[in-house]
Design a protein around this motif. Structure first.
Motif, PDB file in Angstrom:
ATOM      1  N   ARG A   1      10.708  20.447 114.200  1.00  0.00           N
ATOM      2  CA  ARG A   1       9.471  20.404 113.429  1.00  0.00           C
ATOM      3  C   ARG A   1       9.621  19.336 112.361  1.00  0.00           C
ATOM      4  NH1 ARG A   1       8.105  26.049 111.252  1.00  0.00           N
ATOM      5  NH2 ARG A   1       7.246  24.883 109.496  1.00  0.00           N
TER       6      ARG A   1
ATOM      7  N   PRO B   1       8.782  27.472 115.713  1.00  0.00           N
ATOM      8  CA  PRO B   1       7.459  27.723 115.131  1.00  0.00           C
ATOM      9  C   PRO B   1       7.518  28.621 113.900  1.00  0.00           C
ATOM     10  CG  PRO B   1       7.364  27.956 117.499  1.00  0.00           C
ATOM     11  CD  PRO B   1       8.806  27.777 117.145  1.00  0.00           C
ATOM     12  N   GLU B   2       8.438  29.592 113.907  1.00  0.00           N
ATOM     13  CA  GLU B   2       8.523  30.515 112.773  1.00  0.00           C
ATOM     14  C   GLU B   2       9.372  29.981 111.635  1.00  0.00           C
ATOM     15  OE1 GLU B   2       9.948  34.010 114.691  1.00  0.00           O
ATOM     16  OE2 GLU B   2       8.028  34.421 115.678  1.00  0.00           O
ATOM     17  N   GLY B   3       9.947  28.784 111.798  1.00  0.00           N
ATOM     18  CA  GLY B   3      10.709  28.173 110.719  1.00  0.00           C
ATOM     19  C   GLY B   3      12.136  28.664 110.594  1.00  0.00           C
TER      20      GLY B   3
ATOM     21  N   GLY C   1      22.802  23.921 109.482  1.00  0.00           N
ATOM     22  CA  GLY C   1      22.256  25.239 109.151  1.00  0.00           C
ATOM     23  C   GLY C   1      20.901  25.535 109.770  1.00  0.00           C
ATOM     24  N   ILE C   2      20.209  24.517 110.271  1.00  0.00           N
ATOM     25  CA  ILE C   2      18.896  24.777 110.864  1.00  0.00           C
ATOM     26  C   ILE C   2      18.876  24.406 112.345  1.00  0.00           C
ATOM     27  CG2 ILE C   2      17.598  24.539 108.716  1.00  0.00           C
ATOM     28  CD1 ILE C   2      16.843  21.696 109.614  1.00  0.00           C
TER      29      ILE C   2
ATOM     30  N   GLU D   1       0.517  23.810 111.136  1.00  0.00           N
ATOM     31  CA  GLU D   1       1.914  24.055 111.468  1.00  0.00           C
ATOM     32  C   GLU D   1       2.200  23.665 112.919  1.00  0.00           C
ATOM     33  OE1 GLU D   1       5.101  27.516 110.344  1.00  0.00           O
ATOM     34  OE2 GLU D   1       2.973  27.994 110.184  1.00  0.00           O
TER      35      GLU D   1
ATOM     36  N   HIS E   1      18.040  38.586 124.901  1.00  0.00           N
ATOM     37  CA  HIS E   1      18.320  38.226 123.528  1.00  0.00           C
ATOM     38  C   HIS E   1      17.105  38.400 122.653  1.00  0.00           C
ATOM     39  CE1 HIS E   1      22.320  36.630 124.378  1.00  0.00           C
ATOM     40  NE2 HIS E   1      21.823  36.697 125.579  1.00  0.00           N
ATOM     41  N   ARG E   2      16.013  38.814 123.220  1.00  0.00           N
ATOM     42  CA  ARG E   2      14.909  39.015 122.319  1.00  0.00           C
ATOM     43  C   ARG E   2      14.534  40.474 122.185  1.00  0.00           C
ATOM     44  NH1 ARG E   2      10.129  37.303 125.655  1.00  0.00           N
ATOM     45  NH2 ARG E   2      11.067  36.650 127.610  1.00  0.00           N
TER      46      ARG E   2
ATOM     47  N   ARG F   1      23.725  27.868 115.642  1.00  0.00           N
ATOM     48  CA  ARG F   1      23.513  29.208 116.158  1.00  0.00           C
ATOM     49  C   ARG F   1      23.117  29.118 117.635  1.00  0.00           C
ATOM     50  NH1 ARG F   1      19.092  30.979 112.136  1.00  0.00           N
ATOM     51  NH2 ARG F   1      19.276  28.834 111.430  1.00  0.00           N
ATOM     52  N   TYR F   2      23.562  30.105 118.425  1.00  0.00           N
ATOM     53  CA  TYR F   2      23.226  30.140 119.856  1.00  0.00           C
ATOM     54  C   TYR F   2      22.174  31.199 120.096  1.00  0.00           C
ATOM     55  CZ  TYR F   2      27.002  26.946 120.609  1.00  0.00           C
ATOM     56  OH  TYR F   2      27.774  25.825 120.589  1.00  0.00           O
TER      57      TYR F   2
ATOM     58  N   ASP G   1       8.510  18.782 109.410  1.00  0.00           N
ATOM     59  CA  ASP G   1       8.731  19.008 107.979  1.00  0.00           C
ATOM     60  C   ASP G   1      10.201  19.216 107.657  1.00  0.00           C
ATOM     61  OD1 ASP G   1       8.641  21.375 109.413  1.00  0.00           O
ATOM     62  OD2 ASP G   1       7.821  22.556 107.765  1.00  0.00           O
ATOM     63  N   LEU G   2      10.995  19.608 108.663  1.00  0.00           N
ATOM     64  CA  LEU G   2      12.424  19.813 108.437  1.00  0.00           C
ATOM     65  C   LEU G   2      13.264  18.673 108.991  1.00  0.00           C
ATOM     66  CD1 LEU G   2      12.593  23.624 109.254  1.00  0.00           C
ATOM     67  CD2 LEU G   2      12.822  22.557 107.015  1.00  0.00           C
TER      68      LEU G   2
END
Lengths: 445, 311
Positions: A199, A290-292, A228-229, A316, A10-11, A279-280, A201-202
């Motif tokens: 994280r 880490p990338e938000g 959504g996140i 971060e 998947h990457r 999301r899966y 901040d979210l």
């Protein structure tokens, strides 16, 4: 089959990979059929058919409550003690990027042999190639759910522990694991538990807030404030285990064959689709958070422990959090990978020496600093490893990379964790199908 | 007495057909054999230990159970059918967008680019020297709604009145837009190139004739250029439609939300799950039949157009 943390499907799926895989499958089929027809008798439908020697023929799936000693076969003996190592080269068959090449170089230097690293994308592919003899190798890294099957198909050789004295470095529980009593065929490689990463901040919580904010910490993934996140692993066993844990908590049996429980877990995941826009992913925890791209994700401990490599700054990386709800009494899964030697190994003595080498304290921990997945060694305690690092490996741990902090201390897996963690084991085909169909429905949206 | 066509004196009857041999060998080796492997897997069984596929090479041993089950799933209101219908909607939308965006581009390059033609074609192709994966991941970074550093596209949208926070392109209502964007972006050059070739081939004297006979530029386009480029539109559409139907990495990379998975995702997960390979193979087979019907339509219309051109 369970997706593995290192499964790169998947990457990094390029169309070339896709083509290569399609072709490989197409080419592999004929020979698979021939070999299977030869080695798996038509009537041996798995489970408990007994042979003349009184051993069951099918795979034996142990559980922590009912550990198993896997079958040994007269025609698959272990190697004798005190043999000279072969000339090599040692061939390793593993997930991509699941071992540090520098560690392999260390081995190469010590025993004056060459090494070769062959990779697979997922367990099905690996097993298919083993069955057809398409790749010849000396060391393999099976997940615990396939170990009993490999043994039943006589594809692994028993280990001669005279060559593996470093087994003493391993936690006692994993020296004699439930899926392979006496470690007849496997030695442990890495360990991880499945928790929740976010994280701050979210998702403005500290790990200790969760048990008070929710009846059951797993419910945070159903909290519409984080719509959504939120992400869940694209792995049918992990996802459905989550669907069970959120309702049943500590009472969950992640290997249940009860269709009603699986159905309820499926409904819980469908709810995530509707209310959370979930999301899966496979990379959502170690890279997505880490990338938000994600604020909250189901997470293997090793994934988020590698998170600091993926953030932009020290500030971060200080936002990352992880909790394993099992520690607060809400249940959670835990796992380990293994190393084994195939029956067809050309360099079995060298392979034994390699297993021993990887269980060496320094080399094993050195490897951990790069792959991000922890080793189950006696010397590894959060206090010593986090606060002092390891002599000779200073500055190499992910948490040292962006300065020293404590926010990911909870990612360290301890021996106590293995006492409370639930283990997902291989399942009989009919039960497995229930899980797969349920997850397919969830993924169809 | 005239010799029959192709039968040049001194050459054997098999001389010209022999040129088809490499192509034929290619087809048999790399298409028919793998395709038969899929069929044999779809009608095959599972091995008892690993639940891996045991293809049934002999048609007499075929087990139709998997195929029937998948057909039933596709005809009843199941999630799989939802996925299939969604795929059709995505593909039709993406191909339409490719036509709308790609036609003017191909038209401009073929007609008006002059000596910049080669440069423009190269520039259009240039991004595609990079792997598909990298290009999709680049889009993810352009669209990201990372609160610390939103992607450029997200920032541009925040300039619009009423958009206070970065839009979440990867989940919820925007996810289908993102996936269609990925499909269009990923496949459009494969549409533009054949179309460009078709437009470039159009004989200028035909256009001049139309103008001479009093057609306006607009009606010349509608009555001459467009009909003559129909083949190119069809060829381009076929070339991008076929892989789009099998696409599963675009929704995976661009979103990961179950609300945007396509039929390719269903095939991919079934093929990779122990015990599900025959089901995945059945689905593959049925999808090929469906796409094959589209292909036949294409071939028939090509034949018809060729006939019209001769007439």
């Amino acid at each position: 089959m369970v997706f593995h943390p290192r499964d790169p499907n998947h990457r990094r799926l390029t169309r070339r990979d896709f083509l290569r895989r399609s072709l490989a499958t197409g080419v592999a089929l004929p020979s698979t059929a021939a070999i299977l027809a030869a080695c798996a008798s038509e009537q041996g439908g798995g489970g408990g058919t007994a042979t003349d020697t009184g051993q069951p023929e099918g795979p034996l799936f142990g559980t922590p409550e009912n550990p198993v000693r896997l079958q040994t076969w007269e025609d698959v003996p272990p190697i004798a003690s005190d043999l000279e190592p072969e000339a090599g080269p040692l061939v390793i068959y593993n997930w991509e990027q699941y071992i540090w090449k520098k560690v392999l170089d260390d081995f190469s230097k010590k025993y004056d042999v060459e090494w070769r690293y062959e990779t697979f994308y997922n367990m099905e592919e690996a097993i298919q190639k083993i069955q057809t003899g398409q790749v010849e190798f000396d060391v393999f890294f099976p997940t615990i759910d396939v170990v009993p099957k490999l043994v039943a198909a006589k594809l692994l050789q028993p280990l001669n522990h005279d060559y593996i004295p470093n087994m003493k470095n391993v936690w006692p529980a994993l020296q004699d694991p439930f899926y392979d009593q006496g470690a007849q065929y496997t030695v442990p490689y890495t360990i991880y538990h499945t928790g929740i990463a976010w994280r701050t901040d979210l998702v403005p919580y500290e790990p200790e807030d969760l048990p008070t904010a929710y009846d059951n910490s797993w419910q945070i993934l159903w909290d519409t404030d984080f719509k959504g996140i939120t992400g869940v692993y694209d792995d049918y066993r992990e996802a459905l285990a989550l669907g069970m844990l959120v309702d049943l908590g500590e009472a969950t049996d992640v290997n249940t064959s009860d269709p009603a429980v699986i159905e309820a877990a499926k409904q819980r995941l469908l709810e995530l689709n509707d209310t959370m826009d979930v999301r899966y992913t496979i990379d959502g925890a170690y890279a997505g958070i880490p990338e938000g791209k994600f604020g909250l994700h189901q997470s293997w401990s090793g994934d988020i422990q590698a998170g600091p490599w993926y953030v932009g700054s020290k500030e971060e990386s200080a936002l990352l959090r992880y909790t394993w709800p099992a520690r607060d009494g809400f249940g959670g899964t835990i796992g380990n990978d293994t190393m084994a030697i195939p029956t067809s190994a050309k360099n079995p003595v060298l392979a034994h020496l390699f297993l021993n080498f990887m269980l060496d304290e320094f080399e094993g921990i050195k490897n951990w600093t790069w792959v991000g997945y922890q080793v189950p060694f006696n010397v590894v305690e959060p206090e010593t490893i986090f606060d002092e690092g390891y002599p000779g490996l200073e500055g190499w741990f992910s948490w040292e990379y962006r300065g020293r902090w404590d926010n990911l201390r909870s990612t360290i897996v301890t021996q106590e964790d293995f006492e409370i963690g639930k283990r997902a084991i291989g399942l009989p085909v009919q039960v497995d199908t229930l899980y797969q169909n349920a997850f397919a429905e969830v993924k169809a949206g | 007495m005239p010799t029959p066509t192709g039968d040049i004196v001194g050459q054997k009857r098999w001389y010209w057909p022999a040129f088809a041999a490499p192509g034929l060998a290619w087809l048999v080796l790399l298409f028919l054999t793998p395709f038969y492997a899929i069929v044999a897997t779809a009608f095959g069984r599972l091995d008892p230990i690993f639940a891996g596929p045991l293809p049934a090479w002999n048609p007499l041993e075929w087990d139709r159970g998997w195929m029937v089950q998948v057909l039933r799933e596709l005809t009843a209101p199941t999630p799989l059918r939802g996925q299939f219908l969604r795929t059709i909607v995505y593909v039709v939308t993406s191909v339409s967008l490719c036509v709308l965006i790609g036609y003017p581009v191909a038209y401009y390059i073929a007609r008006h680019a002059g000596r910049w033609k080669v440069l423009l074609l190269t520039l259009m192709i240039a991004p595609f020297w990079m792997s598909y994966l990298m290009r999709m991941l680049a889009w993810v970074n352009l669209l990201t709604n990372d609160p610390g550093s939103p992607g450029i596209v997200s920032r541009l949208f925040m300039l619009l009145p009423g958009v206070e926070e970065p839009i979440n392109w990867f989940a919820g209502r925007a996810a289908p837009i993102t996936v269609i964007l990925g499909l269009v972006y990923g496949y459009i050059p494969f549409f533009v190139l054949p179309l460009y070739a078709a437009l470039d081939r159009i004989d200028r004297s035909q256009l001049e004739a139309a103008r001479d006979m009093g057609a306006s530029p607009r009606s010349t386009f509608w009555r001459v250029t467009l009909p003559l480029s129909k083949q190119g539109i069809l060829a381009g559409s076929v070339i991008i439609t076929l892989p789009m139907f099998g696409d599963y990495y675009t929704p995976t990379l661009m979103s990961g939300s179950p609300s945007v998975t396509m039929i390719g995702n269903a095939i991919e997960s079934r093929i990779h799950q122990a015990g599900q390979a025959p089901s995945g193979a059945s689905l593959t087979f049925l999808l090929s039949v469906f796409v094959g019907v589209l292909m036949i339509y294409y071939l028939v219309s090509v034949a018809r157009a060729a006939k019209e051109a001769r007439a």
